[in-house]
Design a protein around this motif. Structure first.
Motif, PDB file in Angstrom:
ATOM      1  N   ARG A 419       0.908  -1.139  -0.009  1.00  9.89           N
ATOM      2  CA  ARG A 419       0.053   0.075  -0.031  1.00  9.89           C
ATOM      3  C   ARG A 419       0.994   1.368   0.093  1.00  9.89           C
ATOM      4  O   ARG A 419       0.199   2.367  -0.598  1.00  9.89           O
ATOM      5  CB  ARG A 419      -0.945   0.135   1.308  1.00  9.89           C
ATOM      6  N   PHE A 420       2.037   1.373   0.496  1.00 11.43           N
ATOM      7  CA  PHE A 420       2.999   2.264   0.509  1.00 11.43           C
ATOM      8  C   PHE A 420       4.090   2.149  -0.503  1.00 11.43           C
ATOM      9  O   PHE A 420       4.980   3.081  -0.463  1.00 11.43           O
ATOM     10  CB  PHE A 420       3.497   2.542   2.170  1.00 11.43           C
ATOM     11  N   GLY A 421       3.907   1.193  -1.313  1.00 12.49           N
ATOM     12  CA  GLY A 421       5.063   1.293  -2.440  1.00 12.49           C
ATOM     13  C   GLY A 421       6.333   0.450  -1.932  1.00 12.49           C
ATOM     14  O   GLY A 421       7.135   0.664  -2.640  1.00 12.49           O
ATOM     15  N   GLU A 422       6.329   0.262  -0.835  1.00  9.34           N
ATOM     16  CA  GLU A 422       7.563  -0.503  -0.260  1.00  9.34           C
ATOM     17  C   GLU A 422       8.171  -1.753  -1.079  1.00  9.34           C
ATOM     18  O   GLU A 422       9.517  -1.789  -1.276  1.00  9.34           O
ATOM     19  CB  GLU A 422       7.562  -1.043   1.163  1.00  9.34           C
ATOM     20  N   HIS A 423       7.186  -2.431  -1.406  1.00  7.01           N
ATOM     21  CA  HIS A 423       7.718  -3.737  -2.299  1.00  7.01           C
ATOM     22  C   HIS A 423       6.389  -4.029  -3.350  1.00  7.01           C
ATOM     23  O   HIS A 423       5.364  -3.632  -3.176  1.00  7.01           O
ATOM     24  CB  HIS A 423       8.200  -4.853  -1.446  1.00  7.01           C
ATOM     25  N   LEU A 424       6.898  -4.743  -4.217  1.00  3.95           N
ATOM     26  CA  LEU A 424       6.094  -5.307  -5.427  1.00  3.95           C
ATOM     27  C   LEU A 424       5.900  -7.019  -5.332  1.00  3.95           C
ATOM     28  O   LEU A 424       6.984  -7.307  -5.136  1.00  3.95           O
ATOM     29  CB  LEU A 424       6.832  -4.788  -6.589  1.00  3.95           C
ATOM     30  N   ILE A 425       4.803  -7.481  -5.284  1.00  2.00           N
ATOM     31  CA  ILE A 425       4.571  -8.677  -5.431  1.00  2.00           C
ATOM     32  C   ILE A 425       3.954  -9.209  -6.833  1.00  2.00           C
ATOM     33  O   ILE A 425       3.256  -8.472  -7.324  1.00  2.00           O
ATOM     34  CB  ILE A 425       3.717  -9.196  -4.340  1.00  2.00           C
ATOM     35  N   SER A 426       4.423 -10.413  -7.371  1.00  2.00           N
ATOM     36  CA  SER A 426       3.779 -10.917  -8.538  1.00  2.00           C
ATOM     37  C   SER A 426       3.724 -12.389  -8.385  1.00  2.00           C
ATOM     38  O   SER A 426       4.420 -12.981  -7.829  1.00  2.00           O
ATOM     39  CB  SER A 426       5.310 -10.685  -9.643  1.00  2.00           C
ATOM     40  N   VAL A 427       2.745 -13.004  -9.472  1.00  2.00           N
ATOM     41  CA  VAL A 427       2.411 -14.179  -9.524  1.00  2.00           C
ATOM     42  C   VAL A 427       2.509 -14.750 -10.897  1.00  2.00           C
ATOM     43  O   VAL A 427       2.418 -13.862 -11.870  1.00  2.00           O
ATOM     44  CB  VAL A 427       0.996 -14.527  -8.712  1.00  2.00           C
TER      45      VAL A 427
END
Length: 820
Positions: A419-427
């Motif tokens: 929500r704060f752009g700290e990390h990105l998750i992908s599947v």
């Protein structure tokens, strides 16, 4: 290219895995490594552990790459201004690329005119002079082509001519190696091996045809790899040539080709001690020279198929002569890579270095490669992963694992920012989810994969980050019809402290779960509690049993530097907290509202009853709504930024808008279908809301993007504007607020290209103008599956924004967009 000079786009990160195929990786004399990632040719620097660029133009999966010159001919490439790269794909197409060192620029040179009819399986090359090289390619069509290439290392155009086409019968060759024969600079030898278990030798000239010389028998299964050494000198004259071969019979053989004149009668007694004395091989005579081939050595050590063997690269001595150490690198599907050298006294080849992959998800190595100076070795594995070891010892061998780029080895289907752009998750369809974050190193941050929360048994199609307060959570949906909820363990939160330098003590206080462990025969990821872990360690001293039911426990660890593959695959799992049952088919789309209270899900469908959207209450994970509107799969859903509306688009070419009402003081919600109307002429793939209003965009296979506005009074949706038609299907959209007008809309297409459009939605005259088209060398090389702008609420003063994208080319990319 239409471009607004006030906008600058930089690519700051590419995450991608390697295609799972032999001969896919090549290490160049320039120090860069090439590999195929779906239909992209990716280039990475081992010094920075970053993928630098991807090369487009292949239409199907890339099977093999080969540098000109590669590490074997690095000693000839000193001072070269330009280096070249060959890449072959699954349709038989071979493309030649040019890389200029000084400018760090890539250029497409040409597609070879006489391509193969089926997939290219191997490319090999030798540099014969400063301006010439010979290379050969083999394919599943049972044909081997030999080519001559003129290399303008200092400027000029590159020309390629086909010297010969060799038909090899009914069984294709899968590996090749080329060399100059000792005693001659014009006579060449081509070794090929494949499905008939034999090594075939062809002799030829730098300007002429190749003819069969002889066959070498000994291996009892497919030949997987061949590599010639440089000619071995005796009394400063090149006399012997060594060929190393590996096979699916688990063995490695070394063959010697010696000038017959170099075996005088007087040395017969000395030769009696060698294996060559007992096994006399065939003789072939190219031109005025005769050579005898004999088996020099047979090496056994691997427990499974040996996929690659490679001689140590030669180097220049202080006197200017060329020296090649007697050292061989082998890589096997048994999860190990070994370095072999002959003993000084007996000459018997022994294993001097052995490194491997310890992860539970590992299934071995597809190839191993030396660095140009021989101080590093690289392997690529079944999981699309790289493994790099460097010899950091002085005076003795001390091989240490190094950082390498990582990423998915299947189509990346969805991404979401924290929500704060700290990390990105992908599947991805590679059945994993991965987390990428900017790891602070000194004054700047470098993006790495820092966790692999989910390793699954089904292809994962979608995810949604839970946006509300509290611990990091996400929901993923796969081909198994069940949604799964995951929560960040304590080990991840502490790792994030090291990565971002932001303290997450408020989250850590309530987290009792240290990590997660994969059950032996299931798909669930069981939590590991801090207390239970210490008890297990106390008991484990007495029992050393290892059965199918008791696979080794993961040991969740706090990472203080970017992790390597073994840590990612084994020690960074997240525990699964809930399963969401209800859908009748494979899950296709997920989204979460901005308050973190509702999750909407949809599945593949061909009827109205199956195509309904389910609403789940975050926390209790009860079903609180089943929304019916569409008759085919709902492809994308999104909540408006004030959470009053849920927008859905579908394969049935329609869009639906639902109002979501929350009763004050209670958790009860009510929903109502406001409108359902035809939006496009083909499948609608994407939708995105305006962050600061009730306008939204839809994108479709009909190559159009439309902007709509919610009319509250009439309870309907009105179309405001249709953007000019694009050249291909629109597959992804993401709308962000900007400092001017009504924001910027990022548009991703089936071709992999990305464009940014500026929107001005005045009621009297709504407008959309193209701000910038991304350079094709920056973009994906196949369909863009999702776009997502990074939330930058913490840094509103900056004019820089970041855009993440994922695609069918196995890549996750992050771009920095600067408004100047």
């Amino acid at each position: 290219m239409t471009e607004n000079k006030s906008i600058n786009v930089q690519r700051i990160f590419i995450g991608s895995g390697c295609n799972r195929i032999v001969n896919n990786v090549s290490w160049g004399a320039c120090g860069l490594i090439s590999f195929g990632s779906q239909n992209a040719v990716s280039i990475f620097s081992p010094q920075t552990a970053k993928i630098l660029t991807t090369l487009p133009d292949h239409k199907v999966s890339v099977n093999c790459t080969h540098w000109l010159p590669n590490t074997k001919f690095a000693f000839k490439a000193t001072g070269w201004e330009k280096h070249y790269l060959l890449s072959g794909d699954a349709e038989g197409v071979i493309i030649l690329w040019e890389f200029t060192l000084a400018e760090n620029k890539w250029k497409y040179v040409s597609q070879l005119p006489k391509s193969h009819k089926k997939g290219v399986t191997c490319i090999t090359a030798i540099v014969t002079s400063q301006n010439d090289a010979i290379f050969a390619s083999t394919s599943s069509d049972c044909v081997v082509n030999v080519w001559k290439i003129d290399l303008p290392a200092f400027g000029g155009d590159c020309t390629v001519t086909c010297l010969d086409t060799i038909s090899v019968g009914l069984k294709p060759m899968v590996t090749l190696s080329l060399a100059e024969l000792p005693g001659s600079t014009t006579n060449l030898i081509l070794a090929m091996g494949g499905l008939d278990n034999k090594i075939h030798l062809y002799r030829g000239e730098t300007k002429g045809q190749f003819v069969r010389a002889c066959e070498l028998k000994g291996h009892t299964d497919w030949i997987r790899s061949l590599d010639f050494s440089l000619p071995v000198t005796i009394n400063e004259e090149p006399h012997n040539l060594l060929l190393v071969s590996s096979s699916q019979d688990k063995g490695i053989r070394i063959w010697k080709m010696a000038l017959i004149d170099s075996i005088p009668n007087s040395s017969k007694t000395k030769a009696e001690n060698t294996l060559a004395y007992y096994i006399k091989g065939p003789i072939f005579t190219p031109g005025s020279f005769s050579y005898q081939v004999s088996l020099e050595s047979y090496i056994i050590g691997h427990e499974d198929w040996v996929y690659s063997v490679e001689w140590h690269p030669p180097s220049l001595t202080e006197s200017g002569s060329c020296f090649q150490p007697q050292s061989i690198l082998s890589a096997s599907i048994d999860k190990t890579m070994m370095i072999w050298q002959p003993e000084r006294t007996t000459g018997i080849w022994v294993n001097v270095v052995s490194v491997g992959e310890l992860s539970h998800s590992a299934l071995g190595f597809y190839g191993g490669h030396w660095s140009p100076n021989g101080d590093s070795i690289l392997a690529h594995g079944y999981g699309g992963s790289f493994h790099l070891w460097k010899n950091v010892g002085t005076g003795f061998d001390n091989w240490k694992p190094q950082k390498v780029p990582s990423g998915h080895f299947g189509s990346v289907t969805d991404i979401a920012w924290e929500r704060f752009g700290e990390h990105l998750i992908s599947v991805s369809h590679d059945q994993t989810s991965r987390i990428f974050a900017s790891w602070i190193e000194g004054d700047h941050g470098t993006w790495y994969e820092i966790a692999r929360p989910q390793v699954h048994g089904h292809d994962i199609n979608c995810l949604a980050m839970i946006n509300g307060k509290g611990n990091y959570r996400y929901v993923s949906g796969a081909d198994e019809k069940v949604g799964r909820v995951f929560e960040a363990p304590l080990s991840f939160l502490k790792t994030l402290n090291h990565a971002t330098s932001h303290l997450h003590d408020d989250l850590q206080a309530d987290v009792q779960v240290l990590g997660a462990n994969m059950s032996a025969l299931g798909l669930s990821q069981k939590p590991i509690y801090a207390q239970a872990l210490s008890e297990t360690r106390d008991r484990s001293g007495n029992e050393g049993f290892d059965t199918l039911e008791s696979i080794p426990d993961a040991v969740p660890s706090v990472l203080t530097e970017p992790p390597i593959e073994e840590q990612l695959a084994w020690h960074t799992l997240w525990p699964e907290s809930h399963k969401l049952y209800g859908h009748g088919n494979e899950l296709f789309s997920l989204c979460c509202d901005h308050q973190g209270k509702l999750v909407a899900s949809s599945c593949k469908a061909q009827s109205m009853s199956v195509a309904e959207i389910w609403l789940w209450e975050v926390g209790s994970w009860k079903t609180v709504g089943r929304l019916q509107s569409h008759s085919l799969t709902v492809t994308r859903m999104e909540f408006s930024h004030d959470d009053k509306y849920l927008l859905a688009v579908s394969r049935d070419r329609h869009l639906s808008l639902f109002s979501i009402d929350r009763a004050e003081g209670s958790d009860e919600i009510s929903y109502q279908l406001i409108t359902r109307q035809e939006a496009h002429k083909r499948i609608v793939w994407a939708c995105s809301w305006n962050p600061s209003g009730h306008q939204f965009a839809t994108g479709s296979r009909d190559k159009t993007v439309k902007i709509w506005e919610v009319q509250k009074e009439q309870s309907c949706v009105q179309q405001l504007i249709t953007l000019p038609a694009f050249k291909s299907s629109v597959t992804a959209l993401s709308w962000t607020a900007s400092h001017t007008n009504d924001g910027v809309l990022a548009i991703g297409m089936e071709t992999g290209l990305i464009e940014l459009w500026g929107l001005s939605l005045n009621k009297s005259e709504p407008k959309a103008n193209l701000l910038i088209q991304f350079d094709p060398f920056m973009c994906h090389v196949s369909s863009v599956n999702r776009l997502a702008w990074r939330n930058t609420e913490k840094n509103d003063e900056s004019n820089d924004m970041q855009l993440a994208s994922c695609g069918a080319d196995h890549c996750v990319r992050i771009f920095k967009v600067s408004f100047i």
